[in-house]
Write an enzyme that holds these catalytic residues in place. Structure first.
Site, PDB file in Angstrom:
ATOM      1  N   CYS A   1       2.238  -4.807 -10.304  1.00 49.45           N
ATOM      2  CA  CYS A   1       3.355  -5.365 -11.068  1.00 49.45           C
ATOM      3  C   CYS A   1       2.989  -6.768 -11.529  1.00 49.45           C
ATOM      4  CB  CYS A   1       4.583  -5.404 -10.150  1.00 49.45           C
ATOM      5  SG  CYS A   1       6.069  -6.028 -10.937  1.00 49.45           S
TER       6      CYS A   1
ATOM      7  N   CYS B   1      10.148  -2.041 -10.299  1.00 47.97           N
ATOM      8  CA  CYS B   1       9.421  -1.166  -9.364  1.00 47.97           C
ATOM      9  C   CYS B   1      10.392  -0.276  -8.581  1.00 47.97           C
ATOM     10  CB  CYS B   1       8.563  -2.001  -8.419  1.00 47.97           C
ATOM     11  SG  CYS B   1       7.154  -2.770  -9.249  1.00 47.97           S
TER      12      CYS B   1
ATOM     13  N   CYS C   1      10.551  -5.649  -6.997  1.00 49.15           N
ATOM     14  CA  CYS C   1      11.415  -6.106  -8.082  1.00 49.15           C
ATOM     15  C   CYS C   1      12.236  -4.904  -8.580  1.00 49.15           C
ATOM     16  CB  CYS C   1      10.578  -6.689  -9.209  1.00 49.15           C
ATOM     17  SG  CYS C   1       9.665  -5.466 -10.154  1.00 49.15           S
TER      18      CYS C   1
ATOM     19  N   GLU D   1       0.831  -1.216   0.000  1.00 49.12           N
ATOM     20  CA  GLU D   1       0.000   0.000   0.000  1.00 49.12           C
ATOM     21  C   GLU D   1       0.860   1.259   0.000  1.00 49.12           C
ATOM     22  OE1 GLU D   1      -2.938  -0.275  -0.897  1.00 49.12           O
ATOM     23  OE2 GLU D   1      -3.172  -2.404  -0.495  1.00 49.12           O
TER      24      GLU D   1
ATOM     25  N   CYS E   1       7.078  -9.977  -6.811  1.00 46.24           N
ATOM     26  CA  CYS E   1       7.240  -8.579  -6.400  1.00 46.24           C
ATOM     27  C   CYS E   1       6.127  -8.194  -5.430  1.00 46.24           C
ATOM     28  CB  CYS E   1       7.186  -7.685  -7.638  1.00 46.24           C
ATOM     29  SG  CYS E   1       7.173  -5.920  -7.259  1.00 46.24           S
TER      30      CYS E   1
HETATM   31 ZN   LIG Z   1      -2.609  -2.983  -4.836  1.00 49.17          ZN
HETATM   32 ZN   LIG Z   2       7.528  -5.060  -9.390  1.00 49.03          ZN
END
Ligand SMILES: [Zn+2]
Ligand SMILES: [Zn+2]
Length: 171
Positions: free
Chosen positions: A134, A161, A158, A124, A139
């Protein structure tokens, strides 16, 4: 380089160990400063009598917590929450405010429970920082449709991200 936000965790659960593991995980993954405080979270107005659940959208739209570009607030409760059209949700984020519930994270296995709490909190906060879901199922930003999805993913991001976060923080 932009300023790192502060994470403000407001919780209404008695499990201080769960809060501590969330705080540590947030520091580790994001490197942000984290404040946490126990406080009553007003959710009664968001109770849906026929569903016997709390409307997470209502809670987030009517909150009174200070949020800004540099303060992201995460609410932690133990009541069952939902967001239409889903039967339930583990958490929800809108802009700079988010909520997670431990209700559906409960496990006989303490380590599994704590790990689920960390993943949902990190997830969050990722949304509050502008990340979307993702496709990489390991991830933390992978969407959890069920608790099995949560258990399969890591509490870390990951590389894709991670680089998105870096970019958004440098703005
Ligand atoms: Zn979400
Ligand atoms: Zn990711």
């Amino acid at each position: 380089m932009g300023m790192s936000p502060i994470i403000n965790i407001v919780y209404e659960i008695d499990d201080i160990e769960a809060i501590n593991s969330i705080v540590e995980a947030v520091k580790e993954v994001y490197g942000f400063e984290v404040f946490s405080e126990y406080n009553k979270i007003n959710v009664e107005f968001a109770y849906n009598l026929s569903r016997k659940q709390y409307d997470a959208l209502k809670i987030l739209f009517n909150h009174r917590y200070p949020v800004s570009k540099n303060i992201l607030t995460l609410l932690v409760i133990d009541k069952d929450i939902y967001v239409s059209p889903l039967n339930f949700c583990f958490g929800l984020a809108i802009d700079k405010i988010a909520i997670i519930s431990t209700f559906r994270l409960i496990s006989q296995d303490r380590e599994i429970f704590l790990s689920r709490c960390k993943k949902e909190a990190i997830h969050e906060i990722g949304h509050m920082l502008g990340l979307s879901h993702c496709k990489n199922y390991t991830c933390v930003m992978f969407f959890s449709n069920s608790i099995a999805d949560t258990d399969r993913k890591s509490y870390r991001m990951c590389d894709v991200c991670k680089s998105k976060i870096k970019k958004s923080l440098s703005k």
